[in-house]
Design an enzyme around this catalytic site. Structure first.
Site, PDB file in Angstrom:
ATOM      1  N   ASP A  92      -7.557   3.278 -13.580  1.00  0.00           N
ATOM      2  CA  ASP A  92      -6.623   2.510 -12.753  1.00  0.00           C
ATOM      3  C   ASP A  92      -7.310   2.052 -11.473  1.00  0.00           C
ATOM      4  O   ASP A  92      -7.465   2.817 -10.510  1.00  0.00           O
ATOM      5  CB  ASP A  92      -5.400   3.361 -12.419  1.00  0.00           C
ATOM      6  CG  ASP A  92      -4.348   2.598 -11.628  1.00  0.00           C
ATOM      7  OD1 ASP A  92      -4.570   1.402 -11.331  1.00  0.00           O
ATOM      8  OD2 ASP A  92      -3.318   3.190 -11.287  1.00  0.00           O
ATOM      9  N   SER A 129       4.926  -2.370  -8.664  1.00  0.00           N
ATOM     10  CA  SER A 129       4.446  -1.013  -8.426  1.00  0.00           C
ATOM     11  C   SER A 129       3.601  -0.894  -7.163  1.00  0.00           C
ATOM     12  O   SER A 129       3.374   0.214  -6.677  1.00  0.00           O
ATOM     13  CB  SER A 129       3.642  -0.515  -9.632  1.00  0.00           C
ATOM     14  OG  SER A 129       2.645  -1.444 -10.004  1.00  0.00           O
ATOM     15  N   HIS A 158      -3.777   0.352  -8.532  1.00  0.00           N
ATOM     16  CA  HIS A 158      -2.940   1.082  -7.582  1.00  0.00           C
ATOM     17  C   HIS A 158      -3.818   1.893  -6.636  1.00  0.00           C
ATOM     18  O   HIS A 158      -5.046   1.830  -6.701  1.00  0.00           O
ATOM     19  CB  HIS A 158      -1.958   1.962  -8.350  1.00  0.00           C
ATOM     20  CG  HIS A 158      -1.087   1.182  -9.284  1.00  0.00           C
ATOM     21  ND1 HIS A 158      -1.344   1.109 -10.640  1.00  0.00           N
ATOM     22  CD2 HIS A 158       0.015   0.430  -9.056  1.00  0.00           C
ATOM     23  CE1 HIS A 158      -0.425   0.336 -11.214  1.00  0.00           C
ATOM     24  NE2 HIS A 158       0.407  -0.091 -10.274  1.00  0.00           N
TER      25      HIS A 158
END
Length: 358
Positions: free
Chosen positions: A335, A114, A338
């Site tokens: 998160d 990702s 990312h």
């Protein structure tokens, strides 16, 4: 005797001249090196740049909800205004039209997890901002996703494979095979490959992507994750050396993207990325580089084929402010892995472009 002494003097002067030339014309592009011409692009600091961001998330059709921090309520915007300034040169801004013309008719592929998705969407958005009315095709699939800028014949793809080596379904379950890259058949013939891995190697419990590890003849329930990463990356390196023609395909390794879950790493033990509003100043990170970065360097330096290391780790470590944290549409919780778009991956792509053009 005098003639020999004269020749020795000439040889000594010649060696001195070569040394001076090498100091002033240090073109070390490949095999995991970090310099382009005389400039190390990866040592520098973050500075406020009013001209940023390079695009608006609302005008880019390629951004996933997990990266669209403004859409999902992030109240601050200063994180959008930082540009990377190398200490010894200027980082050229990516010109989308120029990029499309240079890569006309070519295929570019990001291969990894990702974080590759983060970088693939960033590059697509940066180019789209330069040619907002261009004809594009956009396909999302489980393994391969594609953006095509049809007027230029430029294809930018993402191949999702978190470990680079294969996950094989056997009777015992999902097996991470450290010696196998069957998926590599889909990468052959591409004009540029940008590889990435590490993020998933540390996962445990329900988020772990495998049930067993196959290491040669051994089937293991678990093993040292750094050791497994080294063996898997060595298999990838062997695949590149055997299957990629360096005269036709440029190969990059994206580098290790850091996380910011543990504030003690930057001397704030009660913090995480949540609520962070600015980067760390300077060009050092208190706990140093992660061990995975050392493994990447070791593997790249032992390869036969040239692979350029986009050494994004340190400059990304400084950006504790650039994660989605709680402002993600597709990622529950906090998160700190990312990155928001627009944001840090735009700098990764400018570094990629600089490596291609300098």
């Amino acid at each position: 005797m005098g003639f020999k002494v004269y020749n020795l003097c000439l040889f000594f002067l010649f060696c001195q001249a070569l040394l001076v030339m090498s100091m002033h014309h240090n073109v070390t592009l490949l095999r995991g090196k970090k310099q382009v011409s005389w400039c190390n692009l990866f040592i520098g600091s973050w500075v406020i740049d009013p001209s940023y961001p390079l695009y608006d998330s609302t005008s880019c059709p390629f951004i996933d909800a997990e990266f669209d921090c403004q859409k999902f309520g992030r109240p601050d915007k200063q994180y959008l205004k930082y540009s990377w300034k190398p200490d010894s040169c200027a980082l050229p801004r990516l010109d989308g039209v120029d990029f499309l013309n240079r890569w006309r008719g070519k295929k570019i592929m990001f291969v990894g997890d990702s974080l590759s998705l983060n970088m693939w969407e960033s590059l697509s958005c940066m180019i789209h901002a330069s040619v907002p009315n261009a004809n594009t095709s956009y396909f999302r699939r489980e393994s391969i996703s594609t953006v095509i800028f049809q007027d230029y014949g430029v294809t930018i793809q993402l191949y999702r494979t978190p470990y680079l080596v294969d996950i094989v379904h056997e009777n015992v379950g999902r097996v991470l095979n450290l010696d196998s890259i069957q998926a590599g058949n889909a990468w052959i013939g591409t004009d540029m490959l940008i590889f990435n891995s590490w993020h998933w190697w540390t996962h445990i419990g329900n988020s772990q992507g495998w049930d067993f590890i196959r290491d040669g003849p051994n089937l293991l329930k678990d093993t040292d994750r750094l050791d497994a990463f080294y063996k898997g990356l060595t298999t990838w390196a062997r695949w590149v050396d055997l299957n990629v023609d360096p005269t036709k395909t440029k190969v990059f390794f994206q580098g290790i993207s850091p996380t910011h879950y543990q504030g003690q790493e930057w001397n704030q033990p009660r913090k995480s990325c949540s609520g962070e509003l600015e980067p760390l100043s300077g060009s050092t990170y208190p706990v140093g580089l992660p061990p995975a970065a050392t493994i990447v360097n070791k593997v790249l330096k032992n390869m036969k084929n040239p692979v350029y290391l986009l050494d994004i780790t340190l400059l990304s470590q400084l950006r504790k402010d650039a994660h989605p944290s709680v402002y993600s549409g597709d990622h529950a919780g906090n998160d700190c892995s990312h990155w928001c778009l627009p944001g840090l991956p735009d700098t990764w792509n400018q570094l990629l472009n600089a490596a291609l053009t300098t």
